[in-house]
Motif scaffolding. Structure first.
Motif, mmCIF file in Angstrom:
data_model
loop_
_atom_site.group_PDB
_atom_site.id
_atom_site.type_symbol
_atom_site.label_atom_id
_atom_site.label_comp_id
_atom_site.label_asym_id
_atom_site.label_seq_id
_atom_site.Cartn_x
_atom_site.Cartn_y
_atom_site.Cartn_z
ATOM 1 N N LEU A 71 0.824 -1.214 0.000
ATOM 2 C CA LEU A 71 0.000 0.000 0.000
ATOM 3 C C LEU A 71 0.855 1.259 0.000
ATOM 4 C CD1 LEU A 71 -2.969 -0.936 2.341
ATOM 5 C CD2 LEU A 71 -2.950 -0.706 -0.141
ATOM 6 N N SER A 72 2.044 1.180 0.582
ATOM 7 C CA SER A 72 2.960 2.324 0.635
ATOM 8 C C SER A 72 3.608 2.591 -0.720
ATOM 9 C CB SER A 72 4.063 2.045 1.665
ATOM 10 O OG SER A 72 4.872 0.959 1.227
ATOM 11 N N ARG A 103 -2.679 -2.727 -6.713
ATOM 12 C CA ARG A 103 -2.964 -2.662 -5.278
ATOM 13 C C ARG A 103 -4.455 -2.837 -5.024
ATOM 14 N NH1 ARG A 103 0.823 2.394 -3.747
ATOM 15 N NH2 ARG A 103 0.813 2.595 -5.996
ATOM 16 N N LEU A 104 -4.760 -3.711 -4.117
ATOM 17 C CA LEU A 104 -6.126 -3.997 -3.659
ATOM 18 C C LEU A 104 -6.983 -4.785 -4.650
ATOM 19 C CD1 LEU A 104 -6.999 -0.671 -1.825
ATOM 20 C CD2 LEU A 104 -6.093 -2.785 -0.846
#
Length: 163
Positions: A71-72, A103-104
């Motif tokens: 996430l970073s 991401r996600l």
């Protein structure tokens, strides 16, 4: 100006996991992503061969491989795995391969499946396909809204060493 590969032609979306690879495809006009297949990872290269077969079978104009970042934005071991797989696909398929931020995507895929009433256990074999759909649909939507291809082009010349 819209990138030629995104103007028309089927695109494949790939979600590279440790145990399975989810594959999705777009329609000819690049509007809608749909699930295609789950390919088991294999040390013998048959997973790569199957993805290449699908690219040829569907005459894919481009292949979009999800790039799993933390996430970073930090890279992880999964990021290296996806980069390596994408480079091997690029070297084998002779078509453009792009890495796109994913991401996600698996979280989104699990949410979609839960909402549809499926348990995580009963969804294990299709969650990778749904994650590939999420990756591909986001890429198609990004291209349409910006007029530019999403992600970054993979250079097949930069093949990482095989483990």
């Amino acid at each position: 100006m819209v990138h030629d590969a995104f103007r028309s032609g089927v695109r494949l979306g790939i979600d590279v996991g440790k145990a399975r690879i989810g594959v999705a495809r777009s329609d000819l006009h690049g509007m809608l992503a749909t699930p295609l297949e789950t390919v088991r990872r294999a040390a013998d290269g048959s997973d790569l061969a199957r993805v290449v077969e699908l690219a040829v079978e569907y005459d894919a104009a481009e292949i979009l491989v999800g790039l799993p970042l933390a996430l970073s934005g930090r890279e992880t071991a999964s990021t290296d795995d996806a980069r390596g797989f994408a480079a091997r696909v690029a070297g084998a398929v002779g078509r453009p391969v792009r890495l796109v931020d994913e991401r996600l995507s698996t979280v989104s895929a699990n949410s979609v499946l839960r909402t549809s009433g499926r348990s995580q256990k009963s969804s294990r074999m299709i969650v990778d396909q749904i994650a590939a759909v999420v990756i591909l649909q986001q890429a198609l939507d990004t291209e349409r809204s910006t007029g530019r291809p999403p992600g970054s082009l993979v250079d097949a010349e930069e093949l990482p060493p095989t483990p």
